[in-house]
Design a protein around this motif. Structure first.
Motif, short mmCIF file in Angstrom:
data_model
loop_
_atom_site.label_atom_id
_atom_site.label_comp_id
_atom_site.label_asym_id
_atom_site.label_seq_id
_atom_site.Cartn_x
_atom_site.Cartn_y
_atom_site.Cartn_z
N LEU A 53 0.87 -1.30 -0.04
CA LEU A 53 -0.03 -0.03 -0.04
C LEU A 53 0.82 1.32 -0.07
N THR A 54 2.17 1.26 -0.32
CA THR A 54 2.96 2.36 -0.21
C THR A 54 2.42 3.40 -1.17
N LYS A 55 2.22 3.19 -2.47
CA LYS A 55 1.69 3.96 -3.38
C LYS A 55 0.38 4.88 -3.06
N GLN A 56 -0.54 3.79 -2.36
CA GLN A 56 -1.79 4.58 -1.78
C GLN A 56 -1.50 5.20 -0.73
N VAL A 57 -0.77 5.02 -0.01
CA VAL A 57 -0.45 5.79 1.37
C VAL A 57 0.24 7.32 0.83
N LYS A 58 0.98 7.23 0.04
CA LYS A 58 1.58 8.63 -0.45
C LYS A 58 0.66 9.37 -0.97
N ALA A 59 -0.20 8.54 -1.86
CA ALA A 59 -1.29 9.51 -2.67
C ALA A 59 -2.24 10.07 -1.77
N VAL A 60 -2.54 9.34 -0.84
CA VAL A 60 -3.66 9.89 0.10
C VAL A 60 -3.06 11.01 0.86
N LYS A 61 -1.71 10.85 1.21
CA LYS A 61 -1.12 11.85 2.06
C LYS A 61 -0.86 13.40 1.00
N THR A 114 -1.17 6.19 9.18
CA THR A 114 -0.32 6.00 8.58
C THR A 114 1.02 5.75 8.98
N LYS A 115 1.11 6.59 9.92
CA LYS A 115 2.75 6.84 10.36
C LYS A 115 3.27 5.64 11.03
N LYS A 116 2.75 4.60 11.05
CA LYS A 116 3.29 3.28 11.61
C LYS A 116 3.54 2.37 10.34
N TYR A 117 2.94 2.66 9.23
CA TYR A 117 2.93 1.86 7.95
C TYR A 117 4.40 1.79 7.40
N VAL A 118 5.06 0.38 7.25
CA VAL A 118 6.26 0.36 6.77
C VAL A 118 6.28 0.51 5.46
N THR A 119 6.94 0.99 4.62
CA THR A 119 6.89 0.96 3.06
C THR A 119 7.78 0.13 2.53
N ASP A 120 9.19 -0.07 3.13
CA ASP A 120 10.15 -1.00 2.66
C ASP A 120 11.11 -1.19 3.67
N ILE A 121 11.65 -2.42 3.71
CA ILE A 121 12.89 -2.67 4.59
C ILE A 121 14.07 -3.46 3.71
N MET A 122 15.09 -2.75 4.22
CA MET A 122 16.63 -3.18 3.42
C MET A 122 17.39 -3.78 4.58
#
Length: 210
Positions: A53-61, A114-122
């Motif tokens: 949901l990374t793209k959706q979260v960024k779009a909503v914000k 959305t502040k807790k949602y992890v978009t990616d992990i390296m």
């Protein structure tokens, strides 16, 4: 004719179980290779998690901040209408309240969710360090560097919380892990289960103290 050539290529005969056995023996090395490639992780820093949901979260914000800017731009116009003597005060108060909610309340509400949602992990195999990304109040990513010992899994997870990293609650989806073994380590599923059962001696000590 084509079917016969395929059978000949794989060494398949028409004798029931023998056909299945030969086909399995022929294709098994290829299947093993596919499984090895799918599960093997590189020795260089690589991505192990990608939030769906990374793209959706960024779009909503981004949309929320866009509407906030529009609302701020409308403030002088609304103030001018409120100051007019012929304007309806209840209507203008309702309109001003609606614009104020979309301008100021909505961005904070979206950030809270959305502040807790992890978009990616390296993951860096050399240092065994992880780097998780999550969005700040503005649609800008913040980086959280941690190791396995920095992860704690709460007994009773809070709202939108899967685990805590350095006391920072984060939300991860198990299905979004590119390498599920890391999710197993994060949640402690690879560790022995501690049922926290007390021995008879410990029970006697507790009874004596009480």
């Amino acid at each position: 004719m084509k079917l016969d050539s395929v059978k000949a290529a794989f060494g398949i005969c028409d004798s029931g179980n023998d056909m299945s056995r030969r086909f399995r023996d022929t294709t098994q090395p290829f299947c093993n290779l596919v499984d090895a490639v799918a599960m093997a992780a590189p020795d260089v820093p690589h991505q192990i998690y990608k939030g769906m949901l990374t793209k959706q979260v960024k779009a909503v914000k981004t949309f929320s901040f866009g509407t906030s800017l529009i609302g701020i731009g409308m403030q002088p116009i609304l103030y001018e209408h409120i100051s007019a003597p012929e304007s309806s005060l209840p209507l203008m108060v309702a309109l001003y309240s609606a614009v104020g909610i979309f301008t100021f309340v909505t961005p904070f509400l979206i950030h809270f969710v959305t502040k807790k949602y992890v978009t990616d992990i390296m993951f860096d195999p050399a240092t065994e360090q992880y780097q998780a990304s999550a969005y700040k109040f503005f649609p800008i990513k913040r980086k959280i560097t941690f190791k396995l010992e920095d992860i704690t899994v709460p007994d009773v997870p809070g709202a939108f919380t899967t685990l805590c990293v350095k006391n920072i609650p984060l939300l991860c989806s198990p299905s979004d892990f590119l390498y599920p073994k890391h999710y197993i380590k994060f949640m402690g599923y690879d560790k022995p289960v501690d049922y926290q059962l007390s021995t008879p001696k410990e029970q006697n000590k507790d009874n004596t103290k009480s």
